[in-house]
Design a protein around this motif. Structure first.
Motif, PDB file in Angstrom:
ATOM      1  N   GLY A  54     -10.468   5.050  -7.323  1.00  0.00           N
ATOM      2  CA  GLY A  54     -10.339   6.468  -7.645  1.00  0.00           C
ATOM      3  C   GLY A  54      -8.919   6.986  -7.546  1.00  0.00           C
ATOM      4  O   GLY A  54      -8.576   8.004  -8.156  1.00  0.00           O
ATOM      5  N   LEU A  55      -8.074   6.293  -6.770  1.00  0.00           N
ATOM      6  CA  LEU A  55      -6.676   6.690  -6.605  1.00  0.00           C
ATOM      7  C   LEU A  55      -5.710   5.692  -7.230  1.00  0.00           C
ATOM      8  O   LEU A  55      -4.494   5.934  -7.266  1.00  0.00           O
ATOM      9  N   CYS A  56      -6.260   4.541  -7.666  1.00  0.00           N
ATOM     10  CA  CYS A  56      -5.434   3.469  -8.249  1.00  0.00           C
ATOM     11  C   CYS A  56      -4.331   3.034  -7.282  1.00  0.00           C
ATOM     12  O   CYS A  56      -3.191   2.794  -7.674  1.00  0.00           O
ATOM     13  N   ARG A  57      -4.694   2.936  -5.988  1.00  0.00           N
ATOM     14  CA  ARG A  57      -3.720   2.580  -4.967  1.00  0.00           C
ATOM     15  C   ARG A  57      -4.342   1.662  -3.919  1.00  0.00           C
ATOM     16  O   ARG A  57      -5.547   1.692  -3.679  1.00  0.00           O
ATOM     17  N   PHE A  75      -3.193   5.390   7.756  1.00  0.00           N
ATOM     18  CA  PHE A  75      -3.018   4.462   6.645  1.00  0.00           C
ATOM     19  C   PHE A  75      -1.653   4.626   5.992  1.00  0.00           C
ATOM     20  O   PHE A  75      -0.982   5.650   6.149  1.00  0.00           O
ATOM     21  N   GLU A  76      -1.285   3.601   5.251  1.00  0.00           N
ATOM     22  CA  GLU A  76      -0.042   3.638   4.486  1.00  0.00           C
ATOM     23  C   GLU A  76      -0.297   3.073   3.101  1.00  0.00           C
ATOM     24  O   GLU A  76      -1.168   2.210   2.920  1.00  0.00           O
ATOM     25  N   ASN A  77       0.453   3.548   2.148  1.00  0.00           N
ATOM     26  CA  ASN A  77       0.338   3.093   0.767  1.00  0.00           C
ATOM     27  C   ASN A  77       1.087   1.762   0.629  1.00  0.00           C
ATOM     28  O   ASN A  77       2.303   1.722   0.789  1.00  0.00           O
ATOM     29  N   VAL A  78       0.356   0.688   0.338  1.00  0.00           N
ATOM     30  CA  VAL A  78       0.978  -0.634   0.207  1.00  0.00           C
ATOM     31  C   VAL A  78       0.846  -1.145  -1.223  1.00  0.00           C
ATOM     32  O   VAL A  78       0.889  -2.349  -1.472  1.00  0.00           O
ATOM     33  N   THR A  79       0.685  -0.227  -2.173  1.00  0.00           N
ATOM     34  CA  THR A  79       0.465  -0.612  -3.567  1.00  0.00           C
ATOM     35  C   THR A  79       1.610  -1.454  -4.113  1.00  0.00           C
ATOM     36  O   THR A  79       1.391  -2.466  -4.780  1.00  0.00           O
ATOM     37  N   GLU A  80       2.835  -1.055  -3.817  1.00  0.00           N
ATOM     38  CA  GLU A  80       3.995  -1.789  -4.350  1.00  0.00           C
ATOM     39  C   GLU A  80       3.994  -3.230  -3.870  1.00  0.00           C
ATOM     40  O   GLU A  80       4.229  -4.163  -4.652  1.00  0.00           O
TER      41      GLU A  80
END
Length: 206
Positions: A54-57, A75-80
Motif C-alpha cells: 500500500g505504500l510501495c516501501r 521503524f525505518e524506511n529501508v527501501t533504498e
C-alpha cells in the motif's frame, strides 16, 4: 511522531485505524497483525523487515509492549537498501546465466584455487563434473612449461590490476592430454574478494 509522516507519506494518522490509512493492508500484510498481536500477548519484542504494498516501501520494524494491552512500533524506511540488494541479486543471476551458457571456457581463480568453472570449461578439461576441477591450484591446469609465465601474469593481475591480453599456452586435460589454447584473464571482485577470471579458447590455426 513527526518522522512518521516523513517515512510513510501518511498525514493525519492520529486517531485513525491503520486499515483506514492503508486500505487493503490486512490482506496484503497479515503477518504484521500476527506479529503485533503476538507481542501484545507475550510481551516478547520482535524485529523484522516487511514490504508494504500500500505504500510501495520496505520497513525495518521493531515492536515491543510498553504496557499491557498495547504495542509500540519503531521503524525505518529501508527501501533504498532493499532495492539495491534486489538489483545485486538480479545482476548476479544474469552473471551466472551468462557464464553457464557461454561457449567460451571460463574459470575463476580465488585464493589461488579454482573457485568456479562453467560447463564449457568442464568439457575442455575432459571432466565429467565441475567438482573435479574445483579446489585445484590454477597451475594444475597448465603444462609445467607455462608455470613461470602464469605465475608472473597472476602477480600482475593481483598487484597491478591489469587485464592480461590473449596469450598462447598449453593446458593439461584430466586424461593427461596436452592441448594448445589461447588464454586471457582479468581481475575482478567476487563476493567481495579479489579474484581472477580466465577464459580459454582453442588456438587458432596458422
Amino acid at each position: 511522531n513527526d518522522a512518521f509522516e516523513v517515512l510513510t507519506g501518511l498525514g493525519g494518522a492520529r486517531g485513525q485505524r491503520v486499515t483506514e490509512l492503508i486500505p487493503g493492508i490486512r490482506s496484503a500484510n497479515p503477518e504484521l497483525f500476527e506479529r503485533y498481536g503476538r507481542v501484545v500477548t507475550t510481551g516478547v519484542p520482535e524485529r523484522f523487515e516487511a514490504y508494504v504494498p500500500g505504500l510501495c516501501r520496505w520497513f525495518s520494524i521493531s515492536v515491543f509492549r510498553p504496557e499491557a494491552g498495547c504495542f509500540a512500533a519503531i521503524f525505518e524506511n529501508v527501501t533504498e537498501r532493499k532495492l539495491a540488494e534486489q538489483s545485486l541479486r538480479e545482476s548476479q543471476a544474469r552473471y551466472q546465466a551468462l557464464i553457464e551458457t557461454s561457449v567460451i571456457a571460463i574459470y575463476v581463480n580465488r585464493r589461488d584455487r579454482v573457485a568456479l568453472v562453467n560447463p564449457a570449461c568442464v568439457r575442455l578439461f575432459g571432466a565429467e563434473r565441475g567438482e573435479e576441477l574445483l579446489g585445484r591450484s590454477p597451475y594444475e591446469l597448465f603444462h609445467p612449461d607455462c608455470h613461470e609465465r602464469i605465475r608472473e601474469r597472476i602477480r600482475r593481475l593481483r598487484d597491478e590490476g591489469e587485464t592480461v591480453p590473449l596469450a598462447e599456452e598449453r593446458i593439461v586435460r584430466l586424461d593427461g592430454r596436452v592441448v594448445d589454447v589461447e588464454v586471457s584473464a582479468a581481475p575482478f571482485l567476487d563476493q567481495g574478494e579479489q579474484a581472477i577470471a580466465g577464459e580459454f579458447g582453442f588456438k587458432a590455426a596458422a
